[in-house]
Design a protein around this motif. Sequence first.
Motif, short mmCIF file in Angstrom:
data_model
loop_
_atom_site.label_atom_id
_atom_site.label_comp_id
_atom_site.label_asym_id
_atom_site.label_seq_id
_atom_site.Cartn_x
_atom_site.Cartn_y
_atom_site.Cartn_z
N HIS A 157 0.83 -1.21 0.00
CA HIS A 157 0.00 0.00 0.00
C HIS A 157 0.86 1.26 0.00
N TRP A 158 1.96 1.20 0.72
CA TRP A 158 2.80 2.39 0.82
C TRP A 158 3.52 2.71 -0.48
N CYS A 159 3.78 1.68 -1.28
CA CYS A 159 4.46 1.91 -2.56
C CYS A 159 3.60 2.78 -3.48
N VAL A 160 2.31 2.47 -3.55
CA VAL A 160 1.44 3.27 -4.42
C VAL A 160 1.13 4.62 -3.78
N THR A 161 1.00 4.67 -2.45
CA THR A 161 0.73 5.95 -1.80
C THR A 161 1.89 6.93 -2.02
N ALA A 162 3.11 6.43 -1.89
CA ALA A 162 4.29 7.29 -2.04
C ALA A 162 4.77 7.38 -3.48
N GLU A 163 4.19 6.56 -4.36
CA GLU A 163 4.62 6.47 -5.76
C GLU A 163 6.13 6.22 -5.85
N SER A 164 6.59 5.32 -4.97
CA SER A 164 8.00 4.97 -4.94
C SER A 164 8.17 3.65 -4.21
N PHE A 165 9.38 3.14 -4.22
CA PHE A 165 9.70 1.97 -3.40
C PHE A 165 10.36 2.40 -2.09
N LEU A 166 10.02 3.61 -1.65
CA LEU A 166 10.33 4.10 -0.31
C LEU A 166 11.83 4.21 -0.06
N GLN A 167 12.58 4.41 -1.12
CA GLN A 167 14.05 4.52 -0.97
C GLN A 167 14.42 5.69 -0.06
N ASP A 168 13.59 6.72 -0.03
CA ASP A 168 13.89 7.90 0.78
C ASP A 168 13.15 7.89 2.12
N GLN A 169 12.58 6.73 2.49
CA GLN A 169 11.86 6.64 3.76
C GLN A 169 12.33 5.42 4.56
N LYS A 170 13.62 5.18 4.54
CA LYS A 170 14.16 3.98 5.18
C LYS A 170 13.91 3.97 6.69
N GLU A 171 13.95 5.13 7.32
CA GLU A 171 13.73 5.19 8.76
C GLU A 171 12.30 4.75 9.10
N ALA A 172 11.34 5.20 8.30
CA ALA A 172 9.95 4.82 8.53
C ALA A 172 9.75 3.33 8.30
N VAL A 173 10.37 2.79 7.25
CA VAL A 173 10.25 1.35 6.97
C VAL A 173 10.87 0.54 8.10
N ASN A 174 12.05 0.94 8.56
CA ASN A 174 12.69 0.21 9.66
C ASN A 174 11.84 0.25 10.92
N LYS A 175 11.22 1.39 11.19
CA LYS A 175 10.35 1.50 12.36
C LYS A 175 9.19 0.53 12.25
N ALA A 176 8.61 0.44 11.06
CA ALA A 176 7.48 -0.45 10.85
C ALA A 176 7.90 -1.91 10.99
N ILE A 177 9.03 -2.27 10.43
CA ILE A 177 9.51 -3.64 10.53
C ILE A 177 9.68 -4.04 11.99
N GLY A 178 10.20 -3.13 12.80
CA GLY A 178 10.41 -3.43 14.21
C GLY A 178 9.12 -3.57 15.01
N SER A 179 7.99 -3.11 14.46
CA SER A 179 6.71 -3.18 15.15
C SER A 179 5.77 -4.24 14.55
N THR A 180 6.27 -5.01 13.59
CA THR A 180 5.41 -5.93 12.86
C THR A 180 5.24 -7.26 13.58
N ALA A 181 3.96 -7.67 13.70
CA ALA A 181 3.63 -8.96 14.33
C ALA A 181 3.04 -9.95 13.34
N HIS A 182 2.72 -9.52 12.13
CA HIS A 182 2.12 -10.39 11.11
C HIS A 182 2.41 -9.76 9.76
N LEU A 183 2.52 -10.59 8.72
CA LEU A 183 2.86 -10.10 7.39
C LEU A 183 1.80 -10.48 6.37
N HIS A 184 1.38 -9.50 5.57
CA HIS A 184 0.64 -9.76 4.35
C HIS A 184 1.62 -9.67 3.19
N ALA A 185 1.85 -10.77 2.54
CA ALA A 185 2.87 -10.85 1.49
C ALA A 185 2.23 -10.62 0.13
#
Length: 281
Positions: A157-185
Amino acid sequence: MNLLYFCPLWGSETMPFEQFLQQAKNAGYDGVEMSFPLNEKERNEKAKLIDSLGLKLIAQHWETVDKDPKLHRHNFEKRLRNLASTNPLFINSQTGKDYYTFDQNCELFNLANEIAIETGVPIIHETHRGKWSFAAHITKEYLDRLPDLKITLDISHWCVTAESFLQDQKEAVNKAIGSTAHLHARVGYTEGPQVPDPRVPDWGSALNFHLEWWDRLIKVNKEKEFFTVTPEFGAPPYLINHPESGEPLASQWDVNMWMMNLFKKRYSHLFSVDTSTETEF
């Protein structure tokens, strides 16, 4: 750590329910992820059938869409209590609204936490467009302020929202990964939440961005007893149909099976081998 795989009911709703469950079991899934009707008899019959087949359950909430916060809260509570009664591993909730204030969404988090404590069923909150977590940078703000909040990560969802692969939002992605309890692949791309077919080499770059994120997620959680994954390529309109024939460009069932098997192969030894290289097609 064991990876447990869950089959989404989404896309198979017209199939007889017992047939869906048996098909999921025969395909190698450990359980199913699904919502339940509010009708008590129907809900209990379905939950009992899941249990009788030895399948695990992740209960899924997505139905609450009311604009008015008070009505939204009322229906949200009704849905969560209904799901908690099915005795799932946990509830995965699409929570709140993208236009609700921080405090309005927090009221829903607090309510979910109260229900989780009361029922003993954990409730986690999915990253999804239209919800509190519609974008990486917004989700980071919530996670910074609510460090105990646990999420289902669907980064497509974030890829289409940001119209990118979040290369410039690594801190936000890392924060999310650290809080993840389940994955939708599911594999998203810069113009949509689901590539037409992740098996096609043309979509290899998008797939590899997601694999890099998922590699890191699995590493973060590798000391746990188990971690849950739902391959969640969806039905139309997520699944694209041919503009003339109207036939799907790919089989939703086959793509989700392919994704589960990719995970099983990639993480079979849980990092006793190098998983950092790109996927071969």
